[in-house]
Motif scaffolding. Sequence first.
Motif, PDB file in Angstrom:
ATOM      1  N   UNK A 177      36.806  43.271  29.314  1.00 55.88           N
ATOM      2  CA  UNK A 177      37.845  44.425  28.360  1.00 55.88           C
ATOM      3  C   UNK A 177      39.656  44.219  27.954  1.00 55.88           C
ATOM      4  N   UNK A 178      39.575  43.454  29.270  1.00 54.14           N
ATOM      5  CA  UNK A 178      41.438  42.687  28.463  1.00 54.14           C
ATOM      6  C   UNK A 178      41.446  41.832  27.283  1.00 54.14           C
ATOM      7  N   UNK A 179      40.399  41.674  26.945  1.00 52.83           N
ATOM      8  CA  UNK A 179      41.130  40.407  25.761  1.00 52.83           C
ATOM      9  C   UNK A 179      39.625  41.918  24.955  1.00 52.83           C
ATOM     10  N   UNK A 180      39.424  42.771  25.253  1.00 49.43           N
ATOM     11  CA  UNK A 180      39.352  43.830  24.144  1.00 49.43           C
ATOM     12  C   UNK A 180      40.487  45.073  24.097  1.00 49.43           C
ATOM     13  N   UNK A 181      41.451  44.812  24.474  1.00 46.39           N
ATOM     14  CA  UNK A 181      42.351  45.911  24.181  1.00 46.39           C
ATOM     15  C   UNK A 181      43.134  45.713  23.168  1.00 46.39           C
ATOM     16  N   UNK A 182      43.684  47.383  23.084  1.00 44.66           N
ATOM     17  CA  UNK A 182      43.612  47.330  21.763  1.00 44.66           C
ATOM     18  C   UNK A 182      44.969  46.935  21.098  1.00 44.66           C
ATOM     19  N   UNK A 183      46.223  46.371  22.314  1.00 40.52           N
ATOM     20  CA  UNK A 183      47.247  45.392  22.231  1.00 40.52           C
ATOM     21  C   UNK A 183      46.627  44.718  23.802  1.00 40.52           C
ATOM     22  N   UNK A 184      45.938  43.380  23.419  1.00 43.86           N
ATOM     23  CA  UNK A 184      45.405  42.632  24.346  1.00 43.86           C
ATOM     24  C   UNK A 184      46.700  41.958  25.013  1.00 43.86           C
ATOM     25  N   UNK A 185      46.684  41.317  25.920  1.00 45.49           N
ATOM     26  CA  UNK A 185      47.976  40.510  26.758  1.00 45.49           C
ATOM     27  C   UNK A 185      47.920  38.979  26.212  1.00 45.49           C
ATOM     28  N   UNK A 186      48.959  38.095  25.950  1.00 53.52           N
ATOM     29  CA  UNK A 186      49.391  37.281  25.709  1.00 53.52           C
ATOM     30  C   UNK A 186      48.174  35.724  26.476  1.00 53.52           C
ATOM     31  N   UNK A 187      47.868  36.736  27.438  1.00 59.69           N
ATOM     32  CA  UNK A 187      47.451  35.235  28.719  1.00 59.69           C
ATOM     33  C   UNK A 187      46.796  36.617  29.475  1.00 59.69           C
ATOM     34  N   UNK A 188      45.625  36.190  29.803  1.00 59.28           N
ATOM     35  CA  UNK A 188      44.805  36.491  30.828  1.00 59.28           C
ATOM     36  C   UNK A 188      44.239  35.362  32.298  1.00 59.28           C
ATOM     37  N   UNK A 189      44.890  35.603  33.279  1.00 60.34           N
ATOM     38  CA  UNK A 189      45.166  33.862  34.286  1.00 60.34           C
ATOM     39  C   UNK A 189      44.291  34.902  35.197  1.00 60.34           C
ATOM     40  N   UNK A 190      43.357  33.912  35.694  1.00 63.17           N
ATOM     41  CA  UNK A 190      41.621  34.843  36.768  1.00 63.17           C
ATOM     42  C   UNK A 190      41.848  33.725  38.181  1.00 63.17           C
ATOM     43  N   UNK A 191      42.035  33.543  39.131  1.00 59.78           N
ATOM     44  CA  UNK A 191      42.139  32.666  39.924  1.00 59.78           C
ATOM     45  C   UNK A 191      40.937  33.846  41.237  1.00 59.78           C
ATOM     46  N   UNK A 192      40.120  31.914  40.987  1.00 60.04           N
ATOM     47  CA  UNK A 192      38.330  31.746  41.560  1.00 60.04           C
ATOM     48  C   UNK A 192      39.188  31.361  42.913  1.00 60.04           C
ATOM     49  N   UNK A 193      38.380  31.770  43.974  1.00 60.18           N
ATOM     50  CA  UNK A 193      38.593  31.676  44.783  1.00 60.18           C
ATOM     51  C   UNK A 193      37.508  30.981  45.560  1.00 60.18           C
ATOM     52  N   UNK A 194      36.914  29.693  45.388  1.00 58.93           N
ATOM     53  CA  UNK A 194      36.285  28.692  45.789  1.00 58.93           C
ATOM     54  C   UNK A 194      34.743  29.580  45.388  1.00 58.93           C
ATOM     55  N   UNK A 195      34.381  30.138  44.470  1.00 61.33           N
ATOM     56  CA  UNK A 195      33.390  30.588  44.269  1.00 61.33           C
ATOM     57  C   UNK A 195      32.068  29.954  44.467  1.00 61.33           C
ATOM     58  N   UNK A 196      30.936  29.789  44.911  1.00 60.93           N
ATOM     59  CA  UNK A 196      29.698  29.716  45.020  1.00 60.93           C
ATOM     60  C   UNK A 196      28.685  29.744  44.147  1.00 60.93           C
ATOM     61  N   UNK A 197      28.883  31.067  43.093  1.00 62.32           N
ATOM     62  CA  UNK A 197      27.772  31.774  42.530  1.00 62.32           C
ATOM     63  C   UNK A 197      28.211  31.079  41.040  1.00 62.32           C
ATOM     64  N   UNK A 198      28.950  29.949  40.642  1.00 54.44           N
ATOM     65  CA  UNK A 198      28.881  29.168  39.114  1.00 54.44           C
ATOM     66  C   UNK A 198      30.028  30.517  38.727  1.00 54.44           C
ATOM     67  N   UNK A 199      30.527  31.414  39.633  1.00 50.88           N
ATOM     68  CA  UNK A 199      32.111  32.042  38.372  1.00 50.88           C
ATOM     69  C   UNK A 199      32.911  30.948  37.871  1.00 50.88           C
ATOM     70  N   UNK A 200      33.082  30.148  38.051  1.00 53.57           N
ATOM     71  CA  UNK A 200      34.164  29.214  37.542  1.00 53.57           C
ATOM     72  C   UNK A 200      33.914  28.655  36.121  1.00 53.57           C
ATOM     73  N   UNK A 201      32.106  28.218  36.480  1.00 55.42           N
ATOM     74  CA  UNK A 201      31.716  27.506  35.000  1.00 55.42           C
ATOM     75  C   UNK A 201      30.749  29.013  34.300  1.00 55.42           C
TER      76      UNK A 201
END
Length: 302
Positions: free
Chosen positions: A22-46
Amino acid sequence: MRIFSTFVTYNRREVCLTCVRRLLGQTRPPERVIVVDGGSGDGTADALRQSFGDDARVRLVEMPDNPGNAAGMAEALRLALEDDADAIWILDDDSWPQPHALERLLAVARPQDKEVAGSLVLTPDTLELAWPIPLVKEDGRRHLVECIDALALDRSQPIAAIWLGALVPASAVREVGTPHPGLFIRGEDEEYPARLRKAGYRFRLVPDSVLEHPAPGRLRRFTFAGRHFFHEAGLAPWKSYYLLRNRVYCRRQFASSPASGLARAFATGVLGVVLPLIFDDRKIERLGLHLRATADGFAGRL
């Protein structure tokens, strides 16, 4: 302007991926999206690496364990400043922006005037207010709006505070710092706006910039001495501990005077102990936790 957007996620892989899309699909997207993953065990980072590993706009920050939203957001804001962001758009992983949200937010934002513009947060199913909004009247008094029909949607308007959906100028982060990492969860939305307000920043709601976010399940409002207090029934006991502890801490820390701080913190603690005995299960467990939460909040033990 270099606009960064950031959110913290933990074990919600598909929710997280949708938010990035949704962020990358903005009509004016942000220059950077920072995602902080708090040690997820469900494969989020991968999954993030597989889906966006070749996109330089997406930066994944992996924490060794779950630091909570406050500490994760503090790290994201620090990294955004290092990367020369001009402003940072604060989201949750389950707050999904509509396509024009950032473009419309930027059309109103006035960071040079020490103002923080913020998006309107609506439920995805009914497009009703996800929670009540504390607007500020011309005389400075607060007016609580609880349904979208009572909100003027054709103009931006002053609001008492914004966290989720806030476009925070980088200059503000340099001035007041990052959220207190000791809050863990449920409190950064009160603590950080209070610090901004103390530094002279004001907040403006932009109703045509919309985030879709689920509403709390069972939110009850009570008014005492002209102040509004909210109880979110049905929270897990450990979550309700942090919620009450951080509320008591903020009400005492950021009041207009020491006497007001003691009164507000005391009222918050009393309601935080009594209301779960009326509306929640596991009453004995909650009683002990909430007494401890009140004491910890009063003492500033985060």
